[in-house]
Motif scaffolding. Structure first.
Motif, PDB file in Angstrom:
ATOM      1  N   ASP A   1     -54.982 -23.107  -6.236  1.00 19.65           N
ATOM      2  CA  ASP A   1     -55.583 -22.526  -7.448  1.00 19.65           C
ATOM      3  C   ASP A   1     -56.479 -23.547  -8.148  1.00 19.65           C
TER       4      ASP A   1
ATOM      5  N   ARG B   1     -59.677 -23.727  -6.257  1.00 22.61           N
ATOM      6  CA  ARG B   1     -60.470 -22.519  -6.480  1.00 22.61           C
ATOM      7  C   ARG B   1     -61.184 -22.593  -7.831  1.00 22.61           C
ATOM      8  N   ASN B   2     -60.445 -23.016  -8.872  1.00 22.68           N
ATOM      9  CA  ASN B   2     -61.047 -23.124 -10.205  1.00 22.68           C
ATOM     10  C   ASN B   2     -62.146 -24.180 -10.236  1.00 22.68           C
TER      11      ASN B   2
ATOM     12  N   THR C   1     -65.433 -23.048  -8.582  1.00 25.16           N
ATOM     13  CA  THR C   1     -66.158 -21.952  -9.233  1.00 25.16           C
ATOM     14  C   THR C   1     -66.583 -22.299 -10.650  1.00 25.16           C
ATOM     15  N   SER C   2     -66.419 -23.566 -11.048  1.00 20.92           N
ATOM     16  CA  SER C   2     -66.686 -23.964 -12.432  1.00 20.92           C
ATOM     17  C   SER C   2     -68.172 -24.124 -12.735  1.00 20.92           C
TER      18      SER C   2
END
Length: 350
Positions: A252, A255-256, A259-260
């Motif tokens: 997670d 992933r964060n 995509t930031s």
């Protein structure tokens, strides 16, 4: 080579019939020697089989519409062992109609029903829940117990070590898997009396097909330095949940991070092969299939949230244990030394 049939509790797990049938079908496509007894609601199973013609001819349906609930107490589930899909799947192993059973249902109920129906093997006091976990080494790590027995004495831990080593020899091909006891430190003076006594008994034992290497701390479980980790069910379940939670946290977090921003998204595209490999390695579906070791029969527990791939892996675990005669291996290992000799050595070392 044909194998004994595998009973599938088609009603267990978060998604029940759909994923259990599709998982069995995927396992069947990979290994056409598999045959099944699908236990559950006949109408729903037949509807699911319409999408899997390869499975239909290799399966028989045993109708049952009674299901063990995920939050049902084991004592309550036991009273309905003769009417539930889980109980009937286990009973098929007891009668010899099937060689193994796979369920994604209530773990406590599955253990209670399995123990009552199949009984523990001679020389084993308590069955243990074992599972494979990913590592940085060449093979997965066998860990037990993962929740079946919250309190264990030294004798239980020694028996778990013997069963875990037999399981590891099947999945790793090693003649003498490296076995360690989970502890709060690697020094000889660390740990509870039970852990200390078990270590003394295993160090003194001869003739066992394992290499006992003392203690391992929780942060080293997945480093590739051990093949079998032995612990009581309380500590083992906590360690398992912590490892699974950490794996989800890492994925997670990545992933964060990716995509930031636009720059991060570009970085993700560049590193995507590596992140996909990480995701695959940490996905519990790729290591699915806990085993209740120490019973007079093979019972495999699938994650309740397992997908088709996960169920197929659990079925493959059951088939491999049948193929490699797990229970016979454990019996031979116990006979090699004898549980009485282990108890004597453990007590005399105090």
């Amino acid at each position: 080579m044909s194998l004994p049939r595998i009973a599938i509790d088609a009603m267990g797990g978060d998604e029940g019939v759909r994923v259990m049938v599709s998982g069995a079908a995927l396992a069947r496509r990979r290994h056409d020697r598999f045959k099944f007894l699908l236990v559950g609601d006949e109408v729903r199973i037949k509807a699911a089989l319409d999408n899997h013609p390869n499975l239909r001819g290799a399966s028989e349906i045993l109708h049952c519409d009674d299901v063990v609930a995920g939050d049902e107490k084991p004592t309550a589930a036991l009273r309905r062992a003769k009417t539930t899909s889980m109980g009937l799947a286990i009973n098929a192993v007891k009668t010899g109609d099937c060689g193994a059973a796979v369920s994604a249902g209530n773990t406590g109920a599955l253990m209670a029903m399995s123990k009552l129906a199949l009984r523990t093997m001679p020389g084993i006091d308590r069955p243990a829940l074992a599972a494979l976990m990913p590592s940085l080494g060449d093979n997965d790590v066998v860990m037990l117990d993962l929740g079946a027995n919250t309190e264990c004495d030294a004798r239980n831990l020694v028996q778990f070590a013997i069963m875990g080593a037999a399981y590891s020899r099947i999945v790793t091909g090693k003649d003498a898997p490296r076995v360690r006891l989970l502890n709060i430190g690697t020094e000889d003076i660390k740990g509870t009396d039970s852990v200390q006594d078990a270590a003394r008994a295993l160090r003194a034992a001869t003739g066992l097909a394992m290499s006992f290497e003392g203690f391992v701390e929780a942060d080293k479980i997945n480093r590739g330095e051990v093949d079998v980790v032995v612990t009581d069910g309380f500590s083992g379940n906590i360690a398992l949940k912590a490892i699974e939670g950490s794996a989800r946290f890492v994925t997670d977090l990545l992933r964060n991070a990716f995509t930031s921003s636009l720059r991060s998204k570009i970085g993700f595209l560049v590193s995507r092969p590596a992140t996909e490999l990480l995701r695959h390695h940490l996905d519990p579906n790729n290591h699915n299939g806990g085993v209740f070791l120490g019973l007079n029969g093979v019972i495999v527990k699938s994650h309740g949230s397992a997908n088709t791939q996960g169920v197929a892996n659990a079925v493959a675990v059951a088939a491999r244990l049948l193929e490699e005669s797990l229970t016979e291996r454990i019996t031979a290992d116990l006979a090699e030394l004898g549980t009485e000799k282990l108890r004597d050595k453990g007590s005399s070392a105090k």
